[in-house]
Each structure stands twice: as C-alpha cells, then as structure tokens.
Design a protein around this motif. Structure first.
Motif, PDB file in Angstrom:
ATOM      1  N   LYS A  57      -8.296   7.458  -1.195  1.00 50.52           N
ATOM      2  CA  LYS A  57      -8.960   6.310  -0.812  1.00 50.52           C
ATOM      3  C   LYS A  57      -7.826   5.091  -0.318  1.00 50.52           C
ATOM      4  N   ASN A  58      -6.675   5.094  -1.190  1.00 46.96           N
ATOM      5  CA  ASN A  58      -5.851   4.195  -1.038  1.00 46.96           C
ATOM      6  C   ASN A  58      -5.012   4.614   0.447  1.00 46.96           C
TER       7      ASN A  58
ATOM      8  N   GLY B 151       0.799  -1.257   0.017  1.00 49.81           N
ATOM      9  CA  GLY B 151      -0.064  -0.235  -0.016  1.00 49.81           C
ATOM     10  C   GLY B 151       0.926   1.306  -0.071  1.00 49.81           C
TER      11      GLY B 151
ATOM     12  N   GLU C 148      -9.185   8.786  -5.635  1.00 53.25           N
ATOM     13  CA  GLU C 148      -8.762   7.518  -5.684  1.00 53.25           C
ATOM     14  C   GLU C 148      -7.453   7.186  -4.890  1.00 53.25           C
ATOM     15  N   HIS C 149      -6.576   8.347  -5.017  1.00 53.58           N
ATOM     16  CA  HIS C 149      -5.234   8.228  -4.027  1.00 53.58           C
ATOM     17  C   HIS C 149      -5.670   8.267  -2.787  1.00 53.58           C
TER      18      HIS C 149
ATOM     19  N   VAL D 232       0.871   4.436  -2.966  1.00 56.63           N
ATOM     20  CA  VAL D 232       0.804   5.787  -2.555  1.00 56.63           C
ATOM     21  C   VAL D 232       2.049   6.571  -3.077  1.00 56.63           C
TER      22      VAL D 232
ATOM     23  N   GLN E 217      -7.083   3.501   3.313  1.00 58.74           N
ATOM     24  CA  GLN E 217      -7.120   1.977   3.361  1.00 58.74           C
ATOM     25  C   GLN E 217      -5.538   1.687   3.915  1.00 58.74           C
TER      26      GLN E 217
END
Length: 344
Positions: free
Chosen positions: A217-218, A190, A214-215, A194, A221
C-alpha cells in the motif's frame, strides 16, 4: 572445523553400521542344517575364516570401490575383485583348512567350488551394503548441495531487488528535484519508509501477509504521487490477515511495472487496478491491471530484470504452489498471481 566434525560423525556412524553388518553376516554363517535341524557351528575356524572375509571386504570397500568402481573403471574393478576372491579361497583351502582340519579336509575341486560360492555371497553382501551406504550419504550431500545452491540463488535474486527499486525511484526523485516540485519531501519520506521495510523487516524468508500488504500500500502511494492528476489508482484488499506468511517483496515488481508501462507512452487517463485477497481455500490471489499505449520503449521493458527476477523467485520459493498468468491485449496489461500460502 564444522566440516571436519561432520566427517568424524559420519565415520563413527559408518563404523557402527559395519560392525552390526559384519556381526549379522557372521551369525548367519555359523548356522548349519544337519538332518533338518538348525545347528550353530561356532569355533576358531569360523572366526579365522570370517576374519579372512573381513580383510578382503576392507580391500574391496575402501580401496577398490573409490579407486575403480566410483570412477567408472568397471573392468579394473572386476579383475581386482576376482583376484581378491581367489586369494580368499586360496587362504582358506591351503592354509586355514590345513591348520584346523589337517586330516579331514583336503583341497579339491569340489571344495574350491563350495568356497567360491560362500566367498562370493559374503563379499557381495558386504560390498553391496557398502555401496548402498555410500549412495545414501552421497544423495544426502547432493540434497544439501541443492539447498545451498537454492539459498545462494535466492540471496542473489533478493540482492537485486533494492538496487532495481532504487534505480527507478532515484531517477524520478531527481526529476522532481530539478523541477523543484513541492512533492519532493513527500516522495523522500515515502521512499524512506519503503526502504526501511525492505532493509529491516524482510530479513526472514517469509513475513506476515498483512505486513506485506501494508508495505505494498505504501509502495503504491509512493508511485501514485508520480501520476498526479493524470489518472486513477484503485487498490482493493479483502480477507487479508496475519494468519498467513508470504515471501517478502514478491508483489512489488508487478505494481512497479504497471506504473512504468502506463506512463511510458501515456500522458493522461492512466488506469491502474490492484487487488489482493485470500480465498476460502487459503490461496492468496493477486491481480494487477493497467492500461498503456504501445511504444517501442514499452515493448522492450516488458522483459526487464524485475519480472524475470520475480519469476525465478516464485519458481524457487513456491514450486508447484503458484500460478502466474500475464496477459497483454487491447492496450491492457494484466497480471494474475495465485499462491498457496502456509498458515502460521
């Protein structure tokens, strides 16, 4: 080399400007009024007289202005200016008049006063236009300097983002590695994703809004792995598409702080809520809310480098186009950010 070319270009423009200006002033000097009719007096005397003005203007504009006026030595400038004006009148009354009108013109007080009025009007006009020209170019230079300073400051602030992110996450990764946690490979993967976005997709001033979300969101996470079963993380997205652009990595700090502050003094029941949406006015609305338990460590970390960094970036990137509200009450920390985005 580029600076030299720019100076040469400006010098050519100024030369053209001065030629046009002098021709216009000369044209108006040749106009005379005889019994209500416009008469053009154009002869060698007018050419010689105006050449006298040109020489005086060169001395004033390119010697006195930079040497005295622009250095705020106004008294020296005024005295020098007066001497040049007197020299112009002396040359015209005692040399040019005697050459071109030896029998009809005699230097007297009335003639000196008339020459003084004409000389002052011409030289003040030419000198004033030179000051105006220099002021416009100086303002352009100041504007360019402000842009350079702004870009330099943004580059400096951007350079602080990755180290700040790495500093926090490498510490967490080290803890998982020491404990030989099975989640260590997942965290490394992960973290790699990023960083890839940060290094290769954020080189432009703005990125598509959907890519940034989207970035984010990662990013969430990646941090969500750290709280495991100790709480919940809610991330809501609404009406987000690639019709808008946003400055990259603006939102990371708020999410990072939310996780960090929630974990500082709290071992369970961590609650973090993040939402992002574009409203009907084209404004991007972002909120990040987290609970926390008060502690000295938490109190000191509300004013870290990351938050100050993002505030400065917002000020530079979205002046008068953003609204940032940070509130802390009853063990709840909330961030609300509204940005007026530009459409693609």
């Amino acid at each position: 080399m580029e600076i030299e070319l720019t100076h040469n270009k400006l010098a050519k423009k100024e030369l053209l400007f001065q030629i046009i200006l002098h021709l216009m002033v000369f044209y108006f000097l040749t106009i005379d009024n005889v019994r209500g009719k416009v008469v053009y007096e154009l002869g060698w005397f007018q050419v010689a007289s105006f050449s006298n003005y040109i020489l005086a203007n060169v001395l004033i504009s390119y010697v006195l202005l930079p040497k005295f006026f622009y250095k705020k030595k106004y008294l020296q400038f005024a005295i020098s200016f007066l001497f040049i004006v007197l020299a112009v009148i002396f040359i015209e009354e005692f040399f040019l008049d005697k050459i071109f009108f030896p029998e009809t013109r005699i230097a007297d007080f009335k003639g000196v006063i008339l020459s003084l009025g004409e000389s002052l009007s011409v030289l003040v006009t030419l000198c004033g236009m030179k000051i105006a020209w220099d002021s416009v170019n100086r303002q352009k230079e100041l504007d360019q300097l402000k842009i350079m300073v702004k870009e330099s400051e943004l580059s400096f602030l951007n350079s602080q983002i990755n180290p700040h992110f790495l500093f926090n996450n490498l510490n967490n990764l080290y803890s998982y590695a020491v404990e030989q946690s099975p989640k260590t490979p997942e965290i490394i993967l992960g973290l790699s994703g990023v960083l890839r976005y940060m290094l290769y997709e954020c080189r432009e001033k703005t990125v598509p809004l959907l890519s940034e979300i989207e970035h984010l969101k990662n990013f969430i996470q990646l941090y969500e792995l750290q709280i495991e079963e100790r709480g919940t993380v809610d991330f809501k997205i609404q009406n987000v598409n690639n019709h808008y652009q946003i400055a990259p990595l603006i939102l990371n700090v708020f999410v990072e702080n939310a996780f960090k502050h929630s974990q500082t003094g709290q071992s369970e029941e961590i609650q973090i809520s993040v939402s992002a949406r574009v409203n009907s006015r084209g404004e991007f609305e972002f909120t990040c809310i987290n609970n926390f338990e008060e502690s000295e460590f938490e109190e000191n970390n509300h004013h870290g480098i990351g938050l100050e960094n993002v505030k400065k970036r917002l000020f530079l990137l979205y002046p008068d186009k953003h609204q940032l509200t940070i509130q802390k009450s009853k063990n709840v920390y909330s961030v609300s950010l509204i940005i007026q985005l530009e459409e693609v």
